[in-house]
Each structure stands twice: as C-alpha cells, then as structure tokens.
Design an enzyme around this catalytic site. Structure first.
Site, mmCIF file in Angstrom:
data_model
loop_
_atom_site.group_PDB
_atom_site.id
_atom_site.type_symbol
_atom_site.label_atom_id
_atom_site.label_comp_id
_atom_site.label_asym_id
_atom_site.label_seq_id
_atom_site.Cartn_x
_atom_site.Cartn_y
_atom_site.Cartn_z
ATOM 1 N N CYS A 1 -0.281 4.034 2.113
ATOM 2 C CA CYS A 1 -0.025 3.832 3.623
ATOM 3 C C CYS A 1 1.344 3.980 3.920
ATOM 4 C CB CYS A 1 -0.226 2.394 4.014
ATOM 5 S SG CYS A 1 -1.864 1.662 3.541
ATOM 6 N N ASP A 2 2.044 3.649 3.150
ATOM 7 C CA ASP A 2 3.694 3.802 3.335
ATOM 8 C C ASP A 2 4.696 4.342 2.715
ATOM 9 O OD1 ASP A 2 2.835 1.600 5.446
ATOM 10 O OD2 ASP A 2 3.200 -0.050 4.233
ATOM 11 N N CYS B 1 0.753 -1.436 -0.015
ATOM 12 C CA CYS B 1 0.126 -0.115 -0.099
ATOM 13 C C CYS B 1 0.935 1.193 -0.011
ATOM 14 C CB CYS B 1 -0.930 -0.022 1.188
ATOM 15 S SG CYS B 1 -1.969 1.536 1.513
#
Ligand code: NAP
Length: 319
Positions: free
Chosen positions: A148-149, A145
């Site tokens: 997200c990261d 993701c």
C-alpha cells in the site's frame, strides 16, 4: 426482543461493505454491525482507516485516501438500504436457527439480533509493537503494508521490523523504492522460510540490524528515526530512518466465533466453495479468511461473493 433480519453482516471494511451493497441491492435489507471507533483495525471501515493514500484500488487514477474510500463505500451501502449499527458483535450462537447475535453486553439473556444468514467480515489486525510514537505516527511514516505505502518512500532509508516471511517479503518489495532497507530483528536468526532468507540475504539492498528491538518511534508529525535497544547488552542506539514497516504478523478478528466456526491452524476462518464456512448459512469474506492476498480489492471481491452465496442460499430455502 431481538430484531429479526434476513442477513446480518459483521464488519465494515471493503469486504463487509461490498457484501452490504450487494445484499441491499438484492432487497435483503442487511444490517451491518460495523465495529466501534478505536485506534485498531476492528474499528468501522477496518484497516483502510489506518492508511493514508490508496493508489491501487481500481477506478481512482489519482488515488484516494483510505478513510474517504471507506466513507464512499458506506454511503453506497446505505443508499440501497443497508442499516449501519456502530457496535461490535460480542457473542454469537450459531447452533440456533435463526442465528443469534449479541452486541453490547454478551451476558444479556436475549440476543440483540436474529438472522437467517450471517456474513462474517470482521477482518484482521496487524500486530503492533506497542512502543511510544508508533500509534501517533501510524500513517505518517509508520505503516503495516508495503504494497500500500511503499511507493511513498522513494529514495528514503526505511526500516522493517520482524524476522518472518512477512518482514522479508515487505523488505524485498520495499527495495524497489527505498535507497536502503534495514531489517530490525530481535534475534540473530530469522524465522522466515529458507527461500525467503536466501532472497533477502542475496539482495544487496537489505541490511540487518540483528538482536535489536525498536523501543521508540521518533519524530514530530512524521517519522524521523527509531530508538533501538540491543536485546542482550541493553545498549541504546538510534536508526536514522524516515519510515517504519511493522511486519510482526497479523491476527484475524475471530474471537467471538471461536468454537463455533471452523478455523485454519493459523486462526483464520476456513472457507470452501467461495465463501461457505462449516456452518450452513454462515459466510466469510475478506481478511478474516484470507491471509494470502490481504488487499482491499480482493476483500471487496470476496464480499461480493459472500453476498451472492448468502442470497442464493436464502433463495434455496425459499426465503
Ligand atoms: P511470523 O512468522 O509469526 O513472524 C513474526 C516475526 O515477527 C518473527 O520473526 C518474530 O520474532 C517477530 N516478532 C513478533 N513479535 C514481535 C515483537 N513484539 N517485537 C519484535 N519482533 C516481533 O509472522 P509472518 O511473518 O507474518 O508470517 C505469518 C505466516 O504467514 C507464516 O506462516 C509465514 O510463513 C506466512 N507467510 C508466507 C509468505 C510467503 O510464503 N511468501 C509471506 C508472508 C507470510 P521471533 O522470530 O523472534 O519470534
């Protein structure tokens, strides 16, 4: 004898646990079949159990670790009386009323539970490559993701594997942070839509490593590189990256509902008017019915919607 409930929630990611908080506060005493420990995203807590720091969930200005966020949601649900069961739904019969739900042996004559309303929040799983090192370094340089990261890879050279819209979208997003993004694709042609291809090819920050497969993720404790193989010549090489984003598709966890709930062409549960499915009394929320947004916060929001929809539906039947 099956245990009877008004509401059973299958799944315990942000969608399932938010549905549990709302149903429990509505005095419906929901039971949450939360999944079983495993290294994939159908474990209790769902996909957030596989991430490290979550920085985009509102309310946590300093970020929060994915597992810690899920533990907090779980504690909140149990505080209001949700009952957690560490097991997987193995079979359902949605033609019966109340609905019949099995956990454990799907061949057992008697279902484990009967429930008036069912909230399906079983999520989706990112497809993984299945190569050595990938599982071990998940959360330590291997991610599924970018939203997200991506932020954690500022100034680094990272690889994205895949040739579809997801891979290109992830790669384009990652160019905001990375010093260089290399897309590793197993063929010499992309599967992605024309517009995404044009964008990726026009971005000066994306390189392509065509006709290569990742065969191993290298690194001790964190990603230090990839072993790659030319798919035609078989020649091995190394790519010196510090991050790998696997973007080869997602799969909703719908196996036990197949043939009973209407699915979209891509396998996700079809919902309408909020969280309603084609079976009255069955509601779906989170990634199992959303292949577009796929965020913890949108999943939580849809879990709230499903709980409210279920509560109103039960109320309309005088239950
Ligand atoms: P996808 O279209 O199925 O593409 C998966 C890609 O991963 C393909 O290029 C495939 O290679 C590759 N792949 C699959 N298994 C692999 C393996 N084991 N090793 C290496 N490569 C592998 O999946 P997606 O990109 O997640 O897209 C899913 C759907 O969502 C599509 O309909 C897509 O259009 C849509 N979507 C749209 C957007 C958007 O419009 N912005 C964004 C994301 C997703 P091959 O090409 O060789 O098969």
């Amino acid at each position: 004898m099956p245990t009877k409930h008004k509401v059973l929630i299958a799944g315990s990611g942000p969608a399932g646990l938010t549905a549990a908080v709302y149903s429990a506060r509505a005095q419906l005493r929901p039971v949450v079949v939360e999944g079983e420990p495993s290294s994939t995203s159908d474990q209790p807590g769902g996909q957030l159990m596989l991430t490290t720091e979550v920085e985009n969930f509102p309310g946590f200005p300093d970020g929060i670790m994915g597992p810690e966020l899920m533990e907090a949601m779980r504690a909140q649900a149990t505080r209001f009386g949700a009952e957690m069961v560490t097991a997987k739904v193995s079979r359902v019969d949605l033609r019966r009323r109340p609905f019949a739900v099995w956990v454990g042996d799907p061949e057992a004559d008697e279902p484990t539970y009967e429930t008036d309303a069912l909230i399906v929040a079983t999520g989706a799983r990112a497809l993984m490559l299945g190569v050595p090192g990938e599982d071990r370094l998940l959360g330590y340089g291997v991610s599924t993701c970018a939203t997200c990261d991506g932020f954690f890879f500022r100034g680094q050279h990272i690889a994205v594997v895949g040739g579809g819209d997801s891979a290109l979208e992830e790669a384009l997003f990652l160019t905001r942070f990375a010093s260089k993004v290399t897309i590793v694709h197993r063929r010499d042609r992309l599967r992605a839509s024309r517009i995404m291809q044009e964008r990726a090819l026009a971005s000066g920050d994306i390189e392509f490593l065509w006709t290569h497969q990742v065969t191993e993720v290298l690194g001790n404790g964190k990603v230090a590189g990839l072993r790659v193989r030319h798919t035609q010549t078989g020649e091995d090489g190394e790519l010196p990256v510090t991050g790998l984003f696997v973007a080869i598709g997602h799969e909703p966890n719908t196996a036990v509902f197949r043939g009973q709930l209407e699915l979209e062409e891509n396998g996700y549960i079809r919902t309408h008017d909020g969280s309603l499915t084609n079976v009255e009394g069955v509601f779906a929320c989170g990634d199992v019915q959303d292949h577009v947004y796929r965020q913890a916060i949108t999943a939580a929001g849809s879990g709230c919607m499903a709980a409210i929809d279920a509560e109103r539906w039960l109320e309309s039947r005088g239950e």
